[in-house]
Design a protein around this motif. Structure first.
Motif, PDB file in Angstrom:
ATOM      1  N   HIS A 562       0.956   7.806 -22.826  1.00 15.64           N
ATOM      2  CA  HIS A 562       1.926   8.372 -21.888  1.00 15.64           C
ATOM      3  C   HIS A 562       2.476   7.238 -21.038  1.00 15.64           C
ATOM      4  N   ALA A 563       3.757   6.972 -21.217  1.00 11.39           N
ATOM      5  CA  ALA A 563       4.353   5.797 -20.584  1.00 11.39           C
ATOM      6  C   ALA A 563       4.477   5.925 -19.078  1.00 11.39           C
ATOM      7  N   ASP A 564       4.411   7.147 -18.541  1.00  2.66           N
ATOM      8  CA  ASP A 564       4.638   7.325 -17.107  1.00  2.66           C
ATOM      9  C   ASP A 564       3.370   7.655 -16.328  1.00  2.66           C
ATOM     10  N   ILE A 565       2.211   7.737 -16.999  1.00  5.68           N
ATOM     11  CA  ILE A 565       0.937   7.958 -16.323  1.00  5.68           C
ATOM     12  C   ILE A 565       0.083   6.723 -16.567  1.00  5.68           C
ATOM     13  N   LEU A 566      -0.106   5.938 -15.537  1.00  5.08           N
ATOM     14  CA  LEU A 566      -0.652   4.596 -15.677  1.00  5.08           C
ATOM     15  C   LEU A 566      -1.910   4.434 -14.841  1.00  5.08           C
ATOM     16  N   ILE A 567      -2.850   3.667 -15.360  1.00  6.08           N
ATOM     17  CA  ILE A 567      -4.040   3.277 -14.605  1.00  6.08           C
ATOM     18  C   ILE A 567      -4.073   1.759 -14.573  1.00  6.08           C
ATOM     19  N   TRP A 568      -4.036   1.211 -13.369  1.00  7.09           N
ATOM     20  CA  TRP A 568      -3.993  -0.238 -13.188  1.00  7.09           C
ATOM     21  C   TRP A 568      -5.195  -0.708 -12.383  1.00  7.09           C
ATOM     22  N   GLY A 569      -5.595  -1.934 -12.668  1.00  7.43           N
ATOM     23  CA  GLY A 569      -6.464  -2.635 -11.744  1.00  7.43           C
ATOM     24  C   GLY A 569      -5.629  -3.181 -10.608  1.00  7.43           C
ATOM     25  N   THR A 570      -6.282  -3.747  -9.604  1.00  5.60           N
ATOM     26  CA  THR A 570      -5.524  -4.235  -8.446  1.00  5.60           C
ATOM     27  C   THR A 570      -4.616  -5.398  -8.813  1.00  5.60           C
ATOM     28  N   GLN A 571      -5.011  -6.215  -9.798  1.00  5.97           N
ATOM     29  CA  GLN A 571      -4.156  -7.332 -10.203  1.00  5.97           C
ATOM     30  C   GLN A 571      -2.897  -6.847 -10.906  1.00  5.97           C
ATOM     31  N   GLU A 572      -3.050  -5.838 -11.784  1.00  6.14           N
ATOM     32  CA  GLU A 572      -1.865  -5.306 -12.467  1.00  6.14           C
ATOM     33  C   GLU A 572      -0.870  -4.725 -11.476  1.00  6.14           C
ATOM     34  N   ALA A 573      -1.390  -4.104 -10.409  1.00  5.68           N
ATOM     35  CA  ALA A 573      -0.509  -3.441  -9.440  1.00  5.68           C
ATOM     36  C   ALA A 573       0.359  -4.436  -8.681  1.00  5.68           C
ATOM     37  N   ARG A 574      -0.057  -5.694  -8.637  1.00  5.16           N
ATOM     38  CA  ARG A 574       0.719  -6.689  -7.887  1.00  5.16           C
ATOM     39  C   ARG A 574       2.127  -6.854  -8.463  1.00  5.16           C
ATOM     40  N   VAL A 575       2.275  -6.659  -9.766  1.00  7.95           N
ATOM     41  CA  VAL A 575       3.538  -6.993 -10.428  1.00  7.95           C
ATOM     42  C   VAL A 575       4.195  -5.757 -11.024  1.00  7.95           C
ATOM     43  N   GLN A 576       3.759  -4.564 -10.623  1.00  4.07           N
ATOM     44  CA  GLN A 576       4.295  -3.337 -11.195  1.00  4.07           C
ATOM     45  C   GLN A 576       4.927  -2.499 -10.098  1.00  4.07           C
ATOM     46  N   GLY A 577       5.561  -1.425 -10.507  1.00  5.23           N
ATOM     47  CA  GLY A 577       6.148  -0.489  -9.572  1.00  5.23           C
ATOM     48  C   GLY A 577       6.064   0.922 -10.112  1.00  5.23           C
ATOM     49  N   ALA A 578       5.954   1.911  -9.215  1.00  4.28           N
ATOM     50  CA  ALA A 578       5.856   3.307  -9.634  1.00  4.28           C
ATOM     51  C   ALA A 578       6.450   4.188  -8.543  1.00  4.28           C
ATOM     52  N   ASP A 579       6.796   5.429  -8.919  1.00  5.56           N
ATOM     53  CA  ASP A 579       7.323   6.382  -7.947  1.00  5.56           C
ATOM     54  C   ASP A 579       6.227   6.879  -7.016  1.00  5.56           C
ATOM     55  N   ILE A 580       5.040   7.064  -7.536  1.00  2.00           N
ATOM     56  CA  ILE A 580       3.903   7.482  -6.731  1.00  2.00           C
ATOM     57  C   ILE A 580       2.730   6.562  -7.066  1.00  2.00           C
ATOM     58  N   THR A 581       2.172   5.923  -6.081  1.00  4.39           N
ATOM     59  CA  THR A 581       1.052   5.001  -6.268  1.00  4.39           C
ATOM     60  C   THR A 581      -0.171   5.571  -5.570  1.00  4.39           C
ATOM     61  N   ILE A 582      -1.269   5.677  -6.320  1.00  6.67           N
ATOM     62  CA  ILE A 582      -2.511   6.233  -5.795  1.00  6.67           C
ATOM     63  C   ILE A 582      -3.518   5.103  -5.649  1.00  6.67           C
ATOM     64  N   LEU A 583      -3.813   4.724  -4.420  1.00  6.77           N
ATOM     65  CA  LEU A 583      -4.813   3.701  -4.139  1.00  6.77           C
ATOM     66  C   LEU A 583      -6.145   4.420  -3.953  1.00  6.77           C
ATOM     67  N   ALA A 584      -7.017   4.317  -4.946  1.00  7.43           N
ATOM     68  CA  ALA A 584      -8.223   5.156  -4.978  1.00  7.43           C
ATOM     69  C   ALA A 584      -9.484   4.302  -4.927  1.00  7.43           C
ATOM     70  N   GLY A 585     -10.581   4.971  -4.583  1.00  8.80           N
ATOM     71  CA  GLY A 585     -11.860   4.276  -4.459  1.00  8.80           C
ATOM     72  C   GLY A 585     -11.934   3.426  -3.205  1.00  8.80           C
ATOM     73  N   LEU A 586     -11.278   3.884  -2.125  1.00 10.06           N
ATOM     74  CA  LEU A 586     -11.201   3.079  -0.895  1.00 10.06           C
ATOM     75  C   LEU A 586     -12.475   3.246  -0.062  1.00 10.06           C
ATOM     76  N   ASN A 587     -13.560   2.725  -0.602  1.00 16.46           N
ATOM     77  CA  ASN A 587     -14.849   2.713   0.089  1.00 16.46           C
ATOM     78  C   ASN A 587     -15.401   1.297   0.078  1.00 16.46           C
ATOM     79  N   GLU A 588     -16.161   0.976   1.121  1.00 14.18           N
ATOM     80  CA  GLU A 588     -16.850  -0.310   1.150  1.00 14.18           C
ATOM     81  C   GLU A 588     -17.800  -0.394  -0.052  1.00 14.18           C
ATOM     82  N   GLY A 589     -17.790  -1.516  -0.710  1.00 16.22           N
ATOM     83  CA  GLY A 589     -18.590  -1.693  -1.904  1.00 16.22           C
ATOM     84  C   GLY A 589     -17.803  -1.457  -3.171  1.00 16.22           C
ATOM     85  N   THR A 590     -16.644  -0.799  -3.034  1.00 11.55           N
ATOM     86  CA  THR A 590     -15.774  -0.570  -4.188  1.00 11.55           C
ATOM     87  C   THR A 590     -14.463  -1.327  -4.019  1.00 11.55           C
TER      88      THR A 590
END
Length: 985
Positions: A562-590
């Motif tokens: 699916h070209a419009d449903i993407l899962i990125w690591g933090t490095q991939e996100a540096r150079v990409q763009g999306a209509d909705i970006t979900i920054l997940a796992g925002l806990n210390e240790g993660t």
């Protein structure tokens, strides 16, 4: 392309701008009016291969035309062909060489580390060597560190670090990081005399590595060179920039700030961060949000700045209008909420991206999306070890490291890539037959002889060739001595090929098909190519080494579901763009991740040596967060609790929440709105996961058969079972259900009892004529032989052997007393007795029956655990007394026998011997009780309750799953359930 300048040429893009698109737009603007060949002369060095692929894709979207030369910075080492500089060693070659040196060190000093950690140590040490090369630190500097004031661990680590000196001194070929640094040094030296006149751009890098940092400084000073920094915080005041730099000069911890790396690059070029030119005139997606985030992430202490500047944040409601805060109660709820939002993005025609460093969370989200048959495009791919070819090759390597167990054999034969061909169905049937009829009968370590013997007894003539096909897998493995890694690889490849294809077939079946198989083939080819550098290795070490390598390889799939449903690591996100970006796992240790334990140097020693501190990684993660939150529509997501305990919000999220909560009423309302939007999605999660109807738990069953005879045959041991767990007797004797032995044979208490019984029987039979002088040696010889045959676990054999030796003096002394009373007569013989007037056949096997000179008998029962207490004997444990009844009833001979002695012989941790009463009154009570028990359970209105009075509730019974234990417990009353006959309707 650029106007002449005496100052270093450094540009930046603001936060919230698509860096790659902005980079292309700026190049196009500066080449406007020039021919198409001008673009082909531009040399662009980007931060990583992901950015390279993204730029190439964007250029292709623009249509036909020439492209600039786009290369990752780290690819300079691979592409540069400088005179006198040989190619670098491969990463695998470096690790193989290190593993050989580490193995020698561990062999000489076994206390340093276990051999199972061989690859992990080699991998960690290779990374440490790479870091030294990148930071320009020599082994001599590490050796000169003063470790006197530190723990002994760091002194031991010095022994491993000495390996780096030895390895670098003995070989002229460079490791990849050292070659990269040397290539950069030579390029800089060359440019000082003959600088390139075509445009050279370093784009997207923050200079976190020393070699890259030096390259950026050199390029910025070229006649047509430029450096473009990503994600510059244009809202950060000058005093804060100066403070970041002052902290660095005072060797304080400032590297954890998201802008620290950019500040360092600009400071080296003597450029004020506030005066940096923007690459284009592109505006951030939400400038007001950037201002709020910048204030929240300022270096501590910042509370006073929050109080003075927070109330003046511009248009905070609009800044946070597109931000939702998800505070899920669990990781599962977080994953489900994210999956719901990604599904909604498809319905709305949006491009949605999940950005997280947490691979477990990414897999949970993928699993949740599968309920709607949505397969996201995961940029991380899949770990090779977790793919079908990776698991198959790992299992084969394990099989080569030691005799294969029944469990491992079945797991390997049932693997979908084993025997992958046209005859797969028949293969599966044969495996199932082998499992049920042979391996579940206690064959812990299958041998070729056992399997071939079984195959000859089958009706299927094709079973013999199939069993012969298994011979290489079951055959005696080579010795545990070390062999060249090339030999291990060859044996590994050959056995995997043999098992993957059909018998007598060529090729390797489907093992190396598709992307995972192709990556597995590359791994095996790399191993074969670099094996000469690895020296000798045991089969066990090779299996561990291969497993670690397979976990380091990733498989990327050509099919993008699916070209419009993407899962990125933090490095991939540096150079990409999306209509909705979900920054997940925002806990210390993660996010940020917990600092990894450094086995080589602690923080003070790292600082003294000039190596990178953990703060640098935190700073880079902070920059990723600041870039991610600067987009358009944003989700900030975390779970309040993980699998074990409450979690702590990521420091950046915590700062954002605290700032908004206290800056002003408007910001507090904005935070409340963020949470409300998140809670609305969590409410959908609760509704989605709520079952439409709850199944009523099953009652504690007491089935009452309404047809057919009840209890016409029992064994002596089943009498106690009938008292303690009647349901088990119902399942076994009435339903005729037999439990299947576990595939994983283990040295449990039952097997130990059987082994001890077999040893005692063999010893008594061997010494029927009397105890000889060497009885001790005879006993241990018999024990050794039986242990070898019945207990194929070296550790269990040694443990049981030690216990036998401990009780042997006591046992021989007691045995002498028993022999003085009577002589052995009957050992482990199964007999039956039809109880008069009860229509019940009672079967039993006495452990040992001795005959006295006057014709009476003594019946003994061996116990390898504790002897039953008096209360247990009265209520439950009646086996020995019932055997006495059987003897008096003529079960063990043609005529009734008079019982002179009933004795327990306990051979547990505290050996003991105890006699039971043998008077007529006791036997009459036992017989009457037995008749009452059987008569009771033959009544149609009486059921067989489950777990009526089990000895220990913590142990599961063979039929507990049929009784649905867990939906009820022992505190509930059993419910009589009529079954069979008219009761079934």
């Amino acid at each position: 392309m650029f106007e002449p300048s005496t100052a270093p040429r450094i540009f930046a893009t603001p936060l919230g701008v698509d860096f790659c698109a902005d980079l292309i737009a700026g190049i196009s603007d500066r080449l406007d009016g020039q021919g198409p060949e001008a673009l082909a002369r531009v040399d662009v060095l980007v931060a990583n291969a992901r950015m390279q692929r993204r730029l190439q894709a964007l250029y292709m979207e623009r249509g036909p035309g020439l492209l600039p030369r786009i290369r990752p910075v780290l690819a300079l080492s691979d592409t540069a062909n400088l005179e006198g500089l040989p190619p670098a060693k491969s990463p695998l070659e470096v690790r193989l060489e290190l593993s050989q040196l580490i193995a020698q060190l561990i062999d000489a000093n076994p206390d340093l580390a276990p051999r199972a950690a061989l690859y992990d140590l080699a991998d960690s040490l290779a990374d440490f060597m790479g870091e030294m090369a990148e930071e320009g630190i020599t082994p001599a500097q590490i050796t000169a560190l003063d470790m006197g004031g530190h723990s002994e661990h760091w002194s031991r680590a010095r022994a491993f670090l000495q390996i780096t000196s030895d390895m670098l001194a003995q070989d002229d070929r460079l490791i990849p990081e050292a070659r990269q640094a040397l290539v950069v040094d030579r390029l800089i030296a060359k440019w000082q005399h003959t600088p390139p006149m075509h445009p050279v751009i370093v784009a997207g890098s923050t200079g976190s590595r020393r070699a890259t940092f030096r390259l950026m400084q050199a390029v910025a000073s070229l006649p047509q060179g430029a450096v473009i920094l990503p994600g510059l915080d244009t809202d950060l005041p000058r005093p804060v920039w100066r403070r970041l730099l002052d902290d660095r000069r005072r060797e304080l911890s400032g590297e954890d700030h998201p802008q620290f790396r950019l500040a360092r690059v600009l400071d080296e070029a003597r450029i004020d961060p506030a005066d940096v030119l923007l690459w284009t005139q592109s505006q951030p997606a939400n400038a007001a949000r950037n201002t709020a985030v910048s204030l929240a992430l300022r270096p501590a202490p910042v509370t006073n700045q929050w109080r003075t500047e927070g109330p003046n944040l511009p248009d905070i409601a609009r800044a946070m209008a597109d931000v939702s805060l998800i505070e899920a109660p669990s990781p599962q709820a977080e994953a489900t909420a994210i999956a719901l939002r990604l599904r909604a993005a498809i319905e709305r025609g949006e491009r949605a991206a999940l950005v997280t460093p947490d691979r477990r969370l990414a897999r949970k989200v993928t699993a949740q999306l599968d309920r709607w048959r949505i397969l996201p495009d995961d940029s991380a791919g899949q770990v090779l070890a977790q793919t079908a070819p990776g698991r198959f090759l790992r299992q084969v390597a394990e099989a080569l490291s030691a005799p294969i167990t029944a469990e491992a054999l079945i797991a390997l034969l049932k693997h979908p890539l084993c025997h992958s061909g046209t005859d797969r169905r028949k293969h599966t049937l044969r495996v199932n037959t082998l499992e049920l009829r042979l391996l579940r009968r206690g064959l812990a370590f299958p041998t070729p002889e056992a399997v071939l013997s079984w195959a000859h007894d089958q009706d299927d003539d094709a079973m013999i060739p199939w069993a012969e096909w298994l011979t290489p897998l079951l055959a005696e493995k080579h010795s545990d001595g070390p062999r060249p890694i090339a030999d291990h690889v060859a044996a590994h490849v050959e056995l995997a090929r043999h098992l993957a294809c059909e018998p007598s077939a060529e090729g390797s079946g489907e093992l190396y098909d598709q992307e995972p198989g192709q990556e597995a083939a590359r791994l095996m080819a790399d191993l074969a190519a670099d094996a000469p550098h690895g020296g000798l290795m045991s089969a066990r070490d090779y299996a561990d080494f291969f497993t670690a390598l397979a976990h380091d390889r990733e498989v990327r799939f050509a099919l993008r579901p699916h070209a419009d449903i993407l899962i990125w690591g933090t490095q991939e996100a540096r150079v990409q763009g999306a209509d909705i970006t979900i920054l997940a796992g925002l806990n210390e240790g993660t996010w940020p991740g917990a600092a990894e334990a450094d086995p080589w140097l602690n923080r003070p020693l790292r600082a003294e040596a000039g190596l990178r501190l953990p703060d640098r990684v935190i700073g880079l993660s902070a920059h990723d967060f600041q870039q991610g939150i600067a987009g358009g529509a944003i989700w900030l997501s975390r779970a309040k609790r993980d699998d074990e305990t409450d979690t702590v919000p990521a420091r950046w999220l915590n700062r954002m929440v605290n700032l908004l909560d206290g800056a002003s009423p408007a910001s507090a309302q904005a935070l409340e709105d963020m949470r409300a939007r998140g809670d609305a999605w969590l409410a959908q999660v609760s509704h989605l996961t709520q079952p439409e109807a709850f199944e009523k738990p099953a009652p504690r069953p007491a089935p009452a058969p309404q047809s057919g005879p009840r209890l016409t045959e029992l064994s002596v041991t089943e009498v106690e079972k009938l008292i303690r767990d009647p349901y088990a007797i119902y399942a076994k004797r009435i339903l005729k259900l037999q439990p299947i032995e576990p595939l994983r044979a283990s040295p449990d208490a039952r097997l130990r009892g059987n082994v001890v019984h077999a040893i005692l029987d063999a010893f008594v039979d061997e010494t029927r004529a009397g105890l000889p002088d060497g009885a001790n040696d005879i006993f241990m010889d018999i024990a050794t032989q039986i242990l070898l045959e019945e207990a194929p676990w070296p550790a269990a054999r040694q443990f049981w052997d030690a216990r036998l030796r401990r009780v042997l003096p006591w046992y021989l002394a007691e045995e002498a007393k028993l022999r003085a009373l009577a002589e052995p007569w009957m050992l482990e013989q199964k007999k039956h007795w039809d109880i008069p007037g009860l229509d019940l056949r009672l079967t039993g096997k006495g452990d040992r029956i001795d005959r006295l000179p006057d014709g009476r008998v003594a019946i003994y029962d061996y116990k390898t655990g504790n002897l039953p207490s008096d209360k247990q004997e009265i209520a439950y444990n009646k086996q020995l007394l019932i055997e006495g009844l059987m003897a008096r009833g003529g079960a063990f001979s043609d005529t009734p026998l008079e019982v002179a002695k009933l004795t327990y012989i306990g051979l547990g941790s505290t050996p003991d011997i105890r006699d039971q009463p043998v008077d007529d009154e006791t036997f009459a009570q036992i017989l009457a009780g037995l008749k009452t028990l059987i008569t009771h359970y033959r009544l149609r209105a009486v059921g067989f309750p489950s777990r009526r009075s089990v000895k220990q509730t913590r142990f599961d019974g063979d039929y507990d799953h049929l009784a649905r234990l867990g939906e009820w417990d022992e505190t509930q009353e059993a419910k009589v359930i009529p079954v069979g006959g008219d009761a079934d309707g």
